[in-house]
Design a protein around this motif. Structure first.
Motif, mmCIF file in Angstrom:
data_model
loop_
_atom_site.group_PDB
_atom_site.id
_atom_site.type_symbol
_atom_site.label_atom_id
_atom_site.label_comp_id
_atom_site.label_asym_id
_atom_site.label_seq_id
_atom_site.Cartn_x
_atom_site.Cartn_y
_atom_site.Cartn_z
ATOM 1 N N VAL A 185 15.188 -11.041 2.007
ATOM 2 C CA VAL A 185 13.885 -11.649 2.296
ATOM 3 C C VAL A 185 14.082 -13.035 2.891
ATOM 4 O O VAL A 185 13.455 -13.405 3.885
ATOM 5 N N GLN A 186 14.977 -13.798 2.295
ATOM 6 C CA GLN A 186 15.212 -15.166 2.762
ATOM 7 C C GLN A 186 15.878 -15.190 4.134
ATOM 8 O O GLN A 186 15.739 -16.161 4.875
ATOM 9 N N GLU A 187 16.584 -14.110 4.473
ATOM 10 C CA GLU A 187 17.191 -13.999 5.805
ATOM 11 C C GLU A 187 16.207 -13.429 6.831
ATOM 12 O O GLU A 187 16.551 -13.202 7.977
ATOM 13 N N LYS A 188 14.973 -13.163 6.403
ATOM 14 C CA LYS A 188 13.892 -12.655 7.263
ATOM 15 C C LYS A 188 14.206 -11.285 7.847
ATOM 16 O O LYS A 188 13.801 -10.974 8.970
ATOM 17 N N GLU A 189 14.915 -10.458 7.076
ATOM 18 C CA GLU A 189 15.138 -9.090 7.527
ATOM 19 C C GLU A 189 13.790 -8.364 7.541
ATOM 20 O O GLU A 189 13.051 -8.398 6.555
ATOM 21 N N PRO A 190 13.447 -7.696 8.656
ATOM 22 C CA PRO A 190 12.102 -7.120 8.811
ATOM 23 C C PRO A 190 11.668 -6.195 7.674
ATOM 24 O O PRO A 190 10.547 -6.309 7.172
ATOM 25 N N LEU A 191 12.536 -5.265 7.251
ATOM 26 C CA LEU A 191 12.129 -4.334 6.204
ATOM 27 C C LEU A 191 11.958 -5.047 4.867
ATOM 28 O O LEU A 191 11.062 -4.711 4.079
ATOM 29 N N ALA A 192 12.812 -6.037 4.594
ATOM 30 C CA ALA A 192 12.659 -6.817 3.360
ATOM 31 C C ALA A 192 11.305 -7.531 3.349
ATOM 32 O O ALA A 192 10.612 -7.560 2.324
ATOM 33 N N LEU A 193 10.926 -8.097 4.489
ATOM 34 C CA LEU A 193 9.625 -8.763 4.583
ATOM 35 C C LEU A 193 8.490 -7.756 4.396
ATOM 36 O O LEU A 193 7.486 -8.057 3.736
ATOM 37 N N LEU A 194 8.634 -6.562 4.969
ATOM 38 C CA LEU A 194 7.606 -5.529 4.817
ATOM 39 C C LEU A 194 7.420 -5.140 3.353
ATOM 40 O O LEU A 194 6.293 -4.981 2.864
ATOM 41 N N ILE A 195 8.530 -4.962 2.642
ATOM 42 C CA ILE A 195 8.455 -4.598 1.223
ATOM 43 C C ILE A 195 7.800 -5.722 0.427
ATOM 44 O O ILE A 195 6.957 -5.484 -0.441
ATOM 45 N N TYR A 196 8.168 -6.957 0.738
ATOM 46 C CA TYR A 196 7.576 -8.113 0.063
ATOM 47 C C TYR A 196 6.080 -8.199 0.376
ATOM 48 O O TYR A 196 5.262 -8.542 -0.483
ATOM 49 N N ILE A 197 5.700 -7.878 1.604
ATOM 50 C CA ILE A 197 4.282 -7.855 1.988
ATOM 51 C C ILE A 197 3.531 -6.810 1.169
ATOM 52 O O ILE A 197 2.398 -7.045 0.723
ATOM 53 N N CYS A 198 4.154 -5.648 0.954
ATOM 54 C CA CYS A 198 3.516 -4.608 0.132
ATOM 55 C C CYS A 198 3.324 -5.096 -1.304
ATOM 56 O O CYS A 198 2.300 -4.806 -1.934
ATOM 57 N N TRP A 199 4.310 -5.819 -1.817
ATOM 58 C CA TRP A 199 4.141 -6.422 -3.152
ATOM 59 C C TRP A 199 2.953 -7.372 -3.149
ATOM 60 O O TRP A 199 2.146 -7.371 -4.081
ATOM 61 N N GLY A 200 2.834 -8.181 -2.095
ATOM 62 C CA GLY A 200 1.706 -9.096 -2.002
ATOM 63 C C GLY A 200 0.378 -8.357 -1.996
ATOM 64 O O GLY A 200 -0.598 -8.785 -2.622
ATOM 65 N N ALA A 201 0.332 -7.213 -1.286
ATOM 66 C CA ALA A 201 -0.900 -6.434 -1.236
ATOM 67 C C ALA A 201 -1.253 -5.857 -2.602
ATOM 68 O O ALA A 201 -2.435 -5.760 -2.955
ATOM 69 N N LEU A 202 -0.227 -5.491 -3.383
ATOM 70 C CA LEU A 202 -0.478 -4.956 -4.717
ATOM 71 C C LEU A 202 -0.924 -6.042 -5.680
ATOM 72 O O LEU A 202 -1.889 -5.868 -6.433
ATOM 73 N N ILE A 203 -0.235 -7.160 -5.668
ATOM 74 C CA ILE A 203 -0.583 -8.215 -6.613
ATOM 75 C C ILE A 203 -1.894 -8.896 -6.208
ATOM 76 O O ILE A 203 -2.607 -9.454 -7.046
#
Length: 379
Positions: free
Chosen positions: A314-332
């Motif tokens: 996520v900290q390296e801005k890998e696209p899929l990592a950011l997408l997964i983190y975005i999904c977490w944001g949508a859930l929370i």
């Protein structure tokens, strides 16, 4: 025999000062040695580093030095400051303590306040978070909000050095205060980017700054782990025992429930990644699928349990990592019981989706799902 000189060396200084063999003032990050040189000011064992919020707090201090408050003004009146802090404490005991798990409401309403009386860093973090809560109650940003945000920055900036120093000296007498402080600071770090976004300044529009502020929550997650690992025997016997009961491993590794809310396109994208990172992504997605339709606490626990390997991506801005983190944001961001989780989740989705390039249909589907999810929660 001449009297022994008192110890003047820095014991909890930053890594830059230790490398340069300079005495650190321990006021950062950044400290006064690193700040003029724009160095990456970090402190060993804590994960804390220079942040956008530190910049803002430093600007506030500089403005105060250049334009000192005239005698007699309210902000310089100790009795006025005391009344303001009493008001913040009243707000905490009446409302803000409910910001956390209902199972821990009594601990945050009563026991946390008792500990804060003896640990100033906990008191400052409590007051900082309460200031953000008051600001969030008026999302239209009436004039008082700017002042209350300044107060939040000052309290947080004052809490950090003392908290950081104690984090490398964990003992039976301070482990409870450190654990509670790290939990409150994690919530502060999670929700504070919302106020950056609302202020809409040029600095806050910078993608690098935005990414750093949105991932700073992980630094405080490390603090939580550090306290628990170092003081498990003491915490097991304390009233905070229930706060450290993490979800069993089988909760995260079980087959995901039928009809999981997470878009299946995430797994398709995972299949196209390198073998080295595929296992990390698959684990993070499975954990997210398992918490999506379970109790709300598990969704928040995901950010604590997902692991450093995924955090690094996520900290390296890998696209899929950011997408997964975005999904977490949508859930929370769906939480209706916790104001800061709602604002934090919505901000993660809004701010991070601009960093993800849409190069295929699956990515577009995931981003649209996340955007629609937080839009429906707001309505």
């Amino acid at each position: 025999m001449p009297p022994r000189r008192s110890h003047t060396k820095s014991r909890a200084g930053c890594q830059q000062c230790k490398t340069r063999r300079k005495k650190c003032d321990e006021t950062g990050p950044p400290c006064m040695n690193c700040s003029p040189r724009n160095l990456d000011c970090k402190y060993p064992g804590t994960g804390f580093q220079h942040s956008h919020w530190s910049d803002q707090a430093q600007e506030i201090r500089q403005a105060q030095d250049e334009n000192p408050t005239p005698p007699g003004k309210p902000s310089g009146d100790s009795s006025t400051k005391r009344m303001r802090e009493l008001g913040l404490m009243h707000h905490w005991c009446l409302k803000t303590y409910r910001s956390f798990s209902p199972e821990l409401s009594d601990i945050f309403q009563n026991y946390t306040v008792q500990l804060a009386m003896n640990h100033e860093f906990l008191m400052d973090s409590l007051l900082a978070f309460t200031c953000l809560h008051i600001a969030a109650e008026g999302t239209e940003f009436v004039p008082r909000s700017a002042s209350i945000l300044d107060d939040a920055l000052r309290y947080q900036e004052r809490a950090l050095p003392a908290f950081r120093a104690k984090l490398v000296q964990i003992s039976s007498s301070n482990c409870e205060a450190l654990l509670l402080c790290s939990m409150i600071m994690m919530a502060f770090a999670a929700v504070s980017p919302f106020f950056d976004a609302t202020n809409d300044s040029e600095t806050n529009k910078d993608s690098e700054t935005g990414h750093t502020s949105l991932t700073s929550i992980f630094f405080f997650v490390k603090g939580i782990h550090s306290v628990i690992e170092s003081s498990q025997p003491w915490l097991d016997k304390s009233p905070l025992n229930s706060a450290i009961q993490l979800y069993p491993k089988e909760y995260w590794t079980a087959s995901p429930p039928t009809g999981s809310a997470i878009p299946p396109e995430l797994r398709s994208l995972c299949d196209h990644t390198s073998l080295q990172s595929r296992e990390i992504y698959a684990r993070a997605i499975l954990m997210l699928e398992n918490c999506s339709e379970r109790d709300k606490g598990m969704t928040l626990a995901w950010v604590v349990e997902v692991g450093e390997a995924f955090v690094s991506l996520v900290q390296e801005k890998e696209p899929l990592a950011l997408l997964i983190y975005i999904c977490w944001g949508a859930l929370i961001g769906r939480s209706k019981d916790s104001w800061w989780e709602t604002l934090a989740g919505q901000t993660v989705v809004k701010r991070l989706k601009s960093l993800v390039s849409i190069e295929d249909e699956e990515t577009s589907v995931v981003l649209n799902w996340a955007s629609e999810r937080i839009a429906s929660e707001k309505s």
